[in-house]
Design an enzyme around this catalytic site. Sequence first.
Site, PDB file in Angstrom:
ATOM      1  CB  SER A  99       3.150-122.864   1.266  1.00  0.00           C
ATOM      2  OG  SER A  99       4.429-123.226   0.782  1.00  0.00           O
ATOM      3  CE  LYS A 100      -2.289-126.229  -4.825  1.00  0.00           C
ATOM      4  NZ  LYS A 100      -3.426-125.717  -5.482  1.00  0.00           N
ATOM      5  NE  ARG A 101       5.085-120.166  -2.883  1.00  0.00           N
ATOM      6  CZ  ARG A 101       5.579-119.649  -1.768  1.00  0.00           C
ATOM      7  NH1 ARG A 101       6.868-119.716  -1.520  1.00  0.00           N
ATOM      8  NH2 ARG A 101       4.790-119.045  -0.915  1.00  0.00           N
TER       9      ARG A 101
END
Length: 486
Positions: free
Chosen positions: A255-257
């Site tokens: 994920s981007k996180r």
Amino acid sequence: MIHPTPRVRFAPSPTGYLHVGGLRTALYNYLFAKKNNGTFILRIEDTDRNRYVEGAVENLITTLKWIGLNYDEGPDNSGEYSPYYQSQRLNIYKEYANVLLTQKNAYRCFCTAERLTQLREAQQKEKHQAKYDKHCLNLTQEEIDNKLETDTPFVVRLNVPEKKTIKFDDVVRQHIEFSSDTVDDQILIKSDGYPTYHLANVVDDHLMKITHVIRGEEWLPSTPKHVLLYDFFGWERPVFAHLPLLLNPDKSKLSKRQGDVAVEDYRGKGYLKESLINFVALLGWNAGDDREFYYLNELEEHFSLERVNKSGAVFNVEKLNWLNFEHLRQKPVSEVLLMLKEELSKTKFGKNVYTDNYLIQVIDAMRERVSFVKEYAEKSPYFFEAPEEYDTDIIKKRWKDDSPALLKKLADNISEFQANASKDDFEHALHKTAEEAGVGAGKLIHPVRLAASGMGVGPGVYDLLVVLGKDEVVKRINTAIEKIKI
Ligand code: GLU
């Protein structure tokens, strides 16, 4: 059936950037096409107007082209099956939705948002799967006609048969079965008249004669709906291959996180297209041995869908960095030279002038120590400007009371060199100076490195000195003697 020439597609929904997962899907489709003399198609799935992002398609195409995944048919590349933008094919989807309506394999649903919310809440309370309850399937023709006459908004839903097992095969996951009772009556046409992904995707795959659907595992739950559509239309199903999920090192979904997921971010950070391709190719595939270094043309030769594995593929940035190091190391010096010049122009050294010959020597000296082109300036700024400061820890450790006098003698010996002194000349001079002073070479090696570079690490000391050249070395020794105080 054996497909003589496979046709595969990469079918992104333009959301603004190319995700590394998208790059993997594009790459595997591309490689499969190349390996099998097939056709690689780019189709833009842009029917979700809420998610429309200005410039997203251009961005995607630029990134694909930069990385070298050229398509045979696609938006800017008119092919036999154009247009390749779904937003330009809306009438086609309506036509096919009407076929399903006539067959009663789809039906109009006039339920209001309130009713659907109530239904969902009730199902949640009962801990039942949220699913449409086929309420509108039972409307009489008269009721339907009345609603149409009064312009009541409606969607078109897939009529999923009850109590059936939906079966299909997948190259990666073998045989798959879903109970139709777990499959929702999917909306095929929304109330704004736009198709959903499911209808548009299946209709286009059929009309564009796609033989193999190669896509991420997140689409697996959609496949039973697609299979039903193929069967309702009486169309031959494509071969399905669902690629394993991409995971963070902690095994959560990528994920981007937790880091960058856009290919352009990696490009911006200085990753080479060769290493990105190589890295992404290994996210779920290997040739059956432990080989890890590949160029695109080699992957085209070796790739096979049969060797794609089921289990999630961990996105390991260290491996990407290692591949970048290796690919950069293998590049011809002429290519690195161009990249280095470009990179230097972005730094404070951009105003200085260096000859190609000089930069080539810098590249040779640093090649084994850099993973990114920008590291030439970051790790060895001293090749581009004389040091203004000297590492205080190294001064403490390496600069002794006798260092200035020893270095002075070394500078005197170096001054006697011809202009084009060799690495050996520097080595001899250093040893000669040490011998004459009755000290070990280390008493000179460390201080001269500090004087020449301001640092305690770098390429071999004689490599460093020969690249800088006799005059510059003498100058830097003199400056250091003046500036370094202990
Ligand atoms: N438009 C879908 C996506 O954004 C395509 C999925 C598929 O390949 O069927 O990934």
